[in-house]
Every structure is written in structure tokens, then in C-alpha cells.
Design a protein around this motif. Structure first.
Motif, PDB file in Angstrom:
ATOM      1  N   PHE A 233      -3.507 -15.352   3.344  1.00  0.00           N
ATOM      2  CA  PHE A 233      -2.265 -14.890   3.188  1.00  0.00           C
ATOM      3  C   PHE A 233      -1.697 -15.017   1.439  1.00  0.00           C
ATOM      4  CE2 PHE A 233       2.470 -16.435   2.698  1.00  0.00           C
ATOM      5  CZ  PHE A 233       2.906 -15.403   3.735  1.00  0.00           C
TER       6      PHE A 233
ATOM      7  N   TRP B 177       0.183 -11.950  -0.004  1.00  0.00           N
ATOM      8  CA  TRP B 177       1.292 -12.566  -0.250  1.00  0.00           C
ATOM      9  C   TRP B 177       1.088 -11.885  -1.663  1.00  0.00           C
ATOM     10  CZ3 TRP B 177       2.746 -17.825  -0.855  1.00  0.00           C
ATOM     11  CH2 TRP B 177       4.492 -18.094  -0.621  1.00  0.00           C
ATOM     12  N   VAL B 178       0.345 -12.528  -3.228  1.00  0.00           N
ATOM     13  CA  VAL B 178       0.402 -12.127  -3.919  1.00  0.00           C
ATOM     14  C   VAL B 178       0.142 -10.416  -4.282  1.00  0.00           C
ATOM     15  CG1 VAL B 178      -0.898 -11.843  -6.366  1.00  0.00           C
ATOM     16  CG2 VAL B 178      -0.370 -14.757  -4.682  1.00  0.00           C
TER      17      VAL B 178
ATOM     18  N   LEU C 227       7.075 -15.556  -5.504  1.00  0.00           N
ATOM     19  CA  LEU C 227       6.371 -15.651  -4.187  1.00  0.00           C
ATOM     20  C   LEU C 227       7.264 -16.172  -3.494  1.00  0.00           C
ATOM     21  CD1 LEU C 227       2.985 -16.903  -5.407  1.00  0.00           C
ATOM     22  CD2 LEU C 227       3.426 -15.101  -4.345  1.00  0.00           C
TER      23      LEU C 227
ATOM     24  N   ILE D 127       2.384  -7.883   6.863  1.00  0.00           N
ATOM     25  CA  ILE D 127       2.943  -8.880   5.490  1.00  0.00           C
ATOM     26  C   ILE D 127       3.075  -7.255   5.147  1.00  0.00           C
ATOM     27  CG2 ILE D 127       2.320 -10.454   4.169  1.00  0.00           C
ATOM     28  CD1 ILE D 127       0.310 -11.377   6.027  1.00  0.00           C
TER      29      ILE D 127
ATOM     30  N   TRP E 142       6.914  -6.518   6.196  1.00  0.00           N
ATOM     31  CA  TRP E 142       8.152  -7.298   6.380  1.00  0.00           C
ATOM     32  C   TRP E 142       8.690  -7.665   4.500  1.00  0.00           C
ATOM     33  CZ3 TRP E 142       4.267 -11.143  10.089  1.00  0.00           C
ATOM     34  CH2 TRP E 142       4.529 -10.849  10.982  1.00  0.00           C
ATOM     35  N   ILE E 143       7.608  -7.532   4.234  1.00  0.00           N
ATOM     36  CA  ILE E 143       8.161  -7.967   2.542  1.00  0.00           C
ATOM     37  C   ILE E 143       8.783  -6.645   2.028  1.00  0.00           C
ATOM     38  CG2 ILE E 143       7.274  -7.951  -0.305  1.00  0.00           C
ATOM     39  CD1 ILE E 143       5.124  -9.792   1.291  1.00  0.00           C
ATOM     40  N   GLN E 144       8.499  -5.365   2.413  1.00  0.00           N
ATOM     41  CA  GLN E 144       9.358  -4.646   2.169  1.00  0.00           C
ATOM     42  C   GLN E 144      10.260  -3.933   3.855  1.00  0.00           C
ATOM     43  OE1 GLN E 144       6.190  -1.843   1.813  1.00  0.00           O
ATOM     44  NE2 GLN E 144       5.502  -1.915  -0.227  1.00  0.00           N
ATOM     45  N   TYR E 145      11.080  -5.207   4.027  1.00  0.00           N
ATOM     46  CA  TYR E 145      11.682  -5.181   4.768  1.00  0.00           C
ATOM     47  C   TYR E 145      11.593  -3.721   5.812  1.00  0.00           C
ATOM     48  CZ  TYR E 145      15.292  -6.762   1.788  1.00  0.00           C
ATOM     49  OH  TYR E 145      15.851  -8.177   1.042  1.00  0.00           O
ATOM     50  N   ARG E 146      10.642  -3.926   6.338  1.00  0.00           N
ATOM     51  CA  ARG E 146      10.042  -2.528   7.353  1.00  0.00           C
ATOM     52  C   ARG E 146       9.757  -2.768   7.977  1.00  0.00           C
ATOM     53  NH1 ARG E 146       5.389  -0.084   5.998  1.00  0.00           N
ATOM     54  NH2 ARG E 146       5.684  -1.197   4.462  1.00  0.00           N
TER      55      ARG E 146
ATOM     56  N   THR F 165      13.963  -0.962   9.741  1.00  0.00           N
ATOM     57  CA  THR F 165      13.117   0.439  10.372  1.00  0.00           C
ATOM     58  C   THR F 165      14.174   1.060  11.681  1.00  0.00           C
ATOM     59  OG1 THR F 165      11.280  -0.589   9.698  1.00  0.00           O
ATOM     60  CG2 THR F 165      11.081   1.598  10.942  1.00  0.00           C
TER      61      THR F 165
ATOM     62  N   TRP G 176       1.472  -8.215  -2.483  1.00  0.00           N
ATOM     63  CA  TRP G 176       2.621  -7.344  -1.952  1.00  0.00           C
ATOM     64  C   TRP G 176       3.940  -8.063  -3.365  1.00  0.00           C
ATOM     65  CZ3 TRP G 176       2.450  -2.894  -1.243  1.00  0.00           C
ATOM     66  CH2 TRP G 176       0.837  -2.711  -0.352  1.00  0.00           C
ATOM     67  N   THR G 177       3.621  -9.409  -4.572  1.00  0.00           N
ATOM     68  CA  THR G 177       4.522  -9.714  -4.494  1.00  0.00           C
ATOM     69  C   THR G 177       4.532  -9.406  -6.261  1.00  0.00           C
ATOM     70  OG1 THR G 177       5.152 -11.698  -3.657  1.00  0.00           O
ATOM     71  CG2 THR G 177       5.651 -11.965  -5.261  1.00  0.00           C
ATOM     72  N   LEU G 178       3.164  -9.443  -6.839  1.00  0.00           N
ATOM     73  CA  LEU G 178       3.180  -8.671  -8.428  1.00  0.00           C
ATOM     74  C   LEU G 178       2.438  -7.482  -8.837  1.00  0.00           C
ATOM     75  CD1 LEU G 178       1.360 -12.362  -9.230  1.00  0.00           C
ATOM     76  CD2 LEU G 178       3.106 -12.079  -9.605  1.00  0.00           C
TER      77      LEU G 178
END
Lengths: 165, 344
Positions: B300, B304-305, A27, B32, B35-39, A40, B307-309
Motif C-alpha cells: 500500500f 500511496w507514494v 502522504l 487507490i 480514490w486519491i484523485q477523487y475518482r 465521478t 500517487w503522492t510524490l
């Protein structure tokens, strides 16, 4: 029976088996990622400028005194997709021949660049255009009006060809 | 104004809030995850892409509603309705703020159904009915992947319902009531249940993820194995209802967790520091803000979880439910019971 011992699951430490510390690590990583710069590209506004080596839409070179093409028909012969049609005609100029009709069917073109490679006059080259759009099959056949491009805009490709061809 | 009309008005407000929150969650989820995937995520429709959910819903409305030829049509139609109805009806026991003192001295409670003495049981009961929507969707579609998704979700929900119930029992022992308003009142002044029940909170949180079919427990709709799981054969707004139900479920699960463990609308010291009297409008607004803040943190966390696990394997899921969370929940009850018995 093939029994595997010493698997990844068995080698995990106590804290790893608890899951939670590892989940917290994951996390933390994703949270940090959220604030990193994005990769992007906002396409229609931010366009990618290809290098000279890029094989985009094939175009005809237009010099100050007219087109370079002498309508030898080699490109048409070599084209694996049979996309090019050339009809030769006579002209008063020094090179005597010119294409009366030069058409490339962009639905057939596979951007292989063989036409460019075979051209003895360096008259047909691959440009940098990559957003090629049309609404009908008729529109997809590009005539001389669309194919002729001033030589000034093709300098990068021509230099690339002289260096590597 | 009769209490029935009042309840209906409050219900309508709660319903609309839930739907707006669900829409906002769809947007946030996409943003979100990007954002977590650099997009960047959706940013074209409206300012910052805020109207994206609206566009999505419009698209879903105009899509063709396809029912498979051999599907059981009544059940195929009723399944998404069950899902969304259950997800929304849970909202009525949630108290997002305490009460407003009216001029004639009566208290206007903000919850749709305030002071229900079985509030928590109501939530647990309804959230398990939600599984019917998914199982019926899977079965009536006449598709093997849908059926597998439905079966998985029923097994998963039943397994995690237990752990969730056990965790809730321990929290109820500390609070001494099943009534949502009472539970919040018992946690006033920062004596939140999470301080006394950290393990219970953890179990409830994990079970909530499983109950709402969210990653890492989204086995019923595991894309690589089951195409879309139970909603493979759904299209148009029927699919939209399932989608909406998932986010509404997230919202209610977060609201219940806030009520049960994070003290609901309670915020220590600050109301008295600001001089907000209980029962006044500013106080109610403040409490609403606190409640929304706490719920947003949990929401959130949900996104958040996800897109992490990575997703759990089916046997791992069952192992975790039955062999880890259930014994932990039982131990938690025993320890809590002993402490409550001897200390009080």
C-alpha cells in the motif's frame, strides 16, 4: 551569465531539505483525500440533465396541430456546415406552407445554433440531447420522423430563447 | 515424496501466488490512485471491478505483437522474459511462514528454498540482474527514447544497489545471518530490526523504490520525456510481461523488507496467547496471515507514494543516491558495527 541566487531550493529550511517531513505531509494529504466523496458520475445510470441554455441536437417543434415549420429555408441558408435540407410544400392549413422534406445531416451539424437564431417561427430549436449515436452515414441523416419533438418537451429551451435571444 | 517434487510443487504455488498478487496489485493501484484523485476507479468488470485485471490480460493477449522493423529481434524477445523471470525467481528464498511438523517428525518448511545460507545475497544478486531486461529492451528496440530509458535505469539501479546493499549489511550485522529463515528467527518476539535499524530501513525502503522503478524514481519510464521509456516499442503480452514484472518486483521487494526489517512472520505474544503450537497448521496459517498483512502494508505504501510524490529529476536522483544515501548507509554500518562489537 545570468546567475540566479535566492532560488526556492536555497530558501528551504533545514526540515524542508530533509524531504521526509514534507513527504509525510503529502502522504497525509493524499490519505485524507482517499476518503473524501468522489466526483465521478456513473454515466449511463446517472445522467446529466442540461439546462435550458444547452445547445444539443437541433429539433423541430411539433405543436398539437402539426409542425411549426413553414419551410422558409432560412435555416438551410444560414447553416455554415450545409447540414440542413428543406423542401417546401403546400397545405390546407392557415399557414399554407409546410416542409415536405426536412433533413439534418448529423455528421455535418456543428451545433452552432444559427438555424435556431434565424428561424422566424421559432420552429427549429436546440434540444438537450447529447448522446447522438449512429452506425452508418445513412443513419446520420435525421428526417422529420426523428426531428419532430412535441412542444411540451421543449418548454425550457423556448423560455430560455424568449428571455435571452 | 522426494524433495525435488516437493520443491517443484512449492515453486508452482509460489509462482501462481505471485501472479495473482501482481494482478491484484494492478487492480489496487488503479483503485487507490482513483480514490486519491477523487475518482472511483474500475468498478464495472465483475463485483467491485475485481475482474478488471483479467479483462486487461485478455486484452493484452489478443493484441497484435508488434516488433519494430530495425529492432534486434532475439534481444527484443528475450528482454521481457529476463524481467519477469528475475522478478519471480527471487520469491524462492522468501519465507512466508516457518515450518509444518509432519507426522514422522520432519519439518516441512514453507519457503520454496528454505535455509539457503546466502538468501539475502541471492535476492540482491537477482534484483540487479533485472536491469538487464530493461537495458536490453531499451537497446534492442532501436528507438532513442527506449535507449535513454534503458540507460537511465541501469545508472539508477547501479547507484541504488549500493545504498541498498549497505543498508542490508547493517541489518545482517544485527541479525547475524544471510539466511532468510535465520534473519526472521533472530527477530522473534518483537525484536524487529526496524527498532534497531530505523535509518537502515529508510535507506532500504528508498532504494527499493528505485530498484523497482516505482515513482518517485520511475525515470526509466518517465512518460513526459521518454514516451514510455524502455517499453515504448513493446505491445501485447510482451508489454504485459514488463507490467507484470514491475508488480512482481514490488511484491518481492516488500516481502524482503518484511523479512529483513519487520520480523517476517513474527508477531509477538499473540501466538502464545491464542495457544498456537509451533509447527501446527493453525500456527502456519497465522504466520502466513501476519506475513501477508505486513507485506500488504508495504505494498500500500508503494502505491500511496506513487500517487503522492512527483518524479525526481535525473540529477536529483543521482545526488540523492550517491551523496545522501551512500554516506548515510556507510555511517549506519560503522555505528551498527561499533554497537554490535561493544555491546555484545
Amino acid at each position: 551569465m545570468n546567475v540566479t541566487t535566492n532560488t526556492r531550493a536555497q530558501r528551504m529550511t533545514f526540515w524542508e531539505k530533509l524531504y521526509l517531513p514534507e513527504i509525510a505531509k503529502g502522504l497525509a494529504l493524499t490519505f485524507k483525500t482517499m476518503f473524501k466523496p468522489k466526483l465521478t458520475r456513473q454515466y449511463p445510470e446517472e445522467r446529466w440533465e442540461p439546462l435550458g441554455s444547452y445547445r444539443g441536437r437541433p429539433v423541430l417543434v411539433l405543436e398539437e396541430d402539426g409542425e411549426r415549420c413553414v419551410a422558409c429555408g432560412l435555416c438551410s441558408r444560414v447553416c455554415p456546415a450545409l447540414a440542413i435540407e428543406v423542401q417546401a410544400g403546400e397545405t390546407e392549413r392557415e399557414k399554407e406552407r409546410y416542409p415536405v422534406k426536412f433533413e439534418i445531416n448529423m455528421l455535418r451539424c456543428i451545433y452552432c445554433g444559427l438555424c435556431e437564431e434565424v428561424c422566424p417561427e421559432e420552429a427549429i430549436v436546440m434540444s438537450k440531447d447529447y448522446d447522438i449515436v449512429f452506425h452508418s452515414q445513412e443513419e446520420a441523416i435525421f428526417g422529420k420522423d426523428k426531428l419532430l419533438v412535441p412542444i411540451a418537451r421543449l418548454q425550457e429551451r423556448l423560455e430560455f430563447l424568449r428571455q435571452y435571444k | 515424496m522426494s524433495s525435488l517434487v516437493l520443491t517443484l510443487i512449492k515453486g508452482a504455488i509460489a509462482l501462481n501466488v505471485a501472479l495473482v498478487v501482481a494482478a491484484a496489485l494492478v487492480y489496487l493501484e488503479r483503485r487507490i490512485s482513483a480514490w486519491i484523485q477523487y475518482r472511483i476507479g474500475p468498478n464495472r468488470v465483475g463485483p467491485f471491478g475485481l475482474l478488471q485485471p483479467l479483462a486487461d490480460v485478455l486484452k493484452l493477449y489478443t493484441k497484435e505483437d508488434i516488433v519494430p522493423y530495425n529492432a534486434s529481434k532475439p534481444f527484443h524477445r528475450i528482454a521481457p522474459i529476463i524481467s519477469i523471470a528475475v522478478a519471480l525467481s527471487v520469491l524462492c528464498v522468501i519465507a512466508p511462514a516457518s515450518y509444518l511438523l509432519l507426522d514422522d517428525g520432519t519439518k516441512l518448511f514453507i519457503a520454496v528454498a528454505p535455509n539457503v545460507n546466502v538468501g539475502l545475497l541471492f535476492y540482491l544478486a537477482l534484483s540487479s540482474i533485472g536491469v538487464y531486461g530493461i537495458v536490453l529492451a531499451g537497446w534492442s528496440s532501436n528507438n532513442k527514447y527506449s535507449l535513454l530509458g534503458g540507460l537511465r535505469s541501469s545508472a539508477q539501479m547501479i547507484s541504488y544497489e549500493l545504498a541498498m546493499g549497505l543498508a542490508a549489511v547493517a541489518a545482517v550485522m544485527v541479525s547475524g545471518s544471510l539466511d532468510m529463515n535465520q534473519i526472521i528467527a533472530s527477530q522473534s518476539g518483537g525484536r524487529w530490526n526496524i527498532w534497531f535499524q530505523p535509518l537502515g530501513f529508510l535507506i532500504f525502503l528508498v532504494a527499493s523504490f528505485a530498484e523497482t522503478n516505482r515513482a518517485p524514481f520511475d525515470l526509466p519510464e518517465a512518460e513526459p520525456e521518454l514516451v514510455g521509456g524502455y517499453h515504448t516499442e513493446y505491445s501485447g503480452m510482451k508489454f504485459g510481461l514488463f507490467y507484470l514484472a514491475e508488480y512482481a518486483n514490488m511484491f518481492t521487494a516488500s516481502a524482503v523488507m518484511t523479512t529483513l526489517y519487520l520480523g517476517g512472520y513474527d508477531m509477538p505474544f499473540l501466538p502464545t496467547l491464542l495457544g498456537l503450537q509451533e509447527g501446527t497448521l493453525p500456527r502456519v496459517l497465522f504466520e502466513l496471515a501476519v506475513f501477508v498483512g505486513k507485506v500488504s502494508v508495504l505494498l500500500f505504501l508503494f502505491i500511496w507514494v506513487r500517487w503522492t510524490l512527483p518524479r525526481f529529476r535525473y540529477d536529483q536522483l543521482m545526488n540523492l543516491g550517491w551523496r545522501v544515501l551512500l554516506p548515510l548507509g556507510l555511517a549506519n554500518i560503522v555505528i551498527t558495527g561499533a554497537i554490535v562489537f561493544f555491546v555484545r
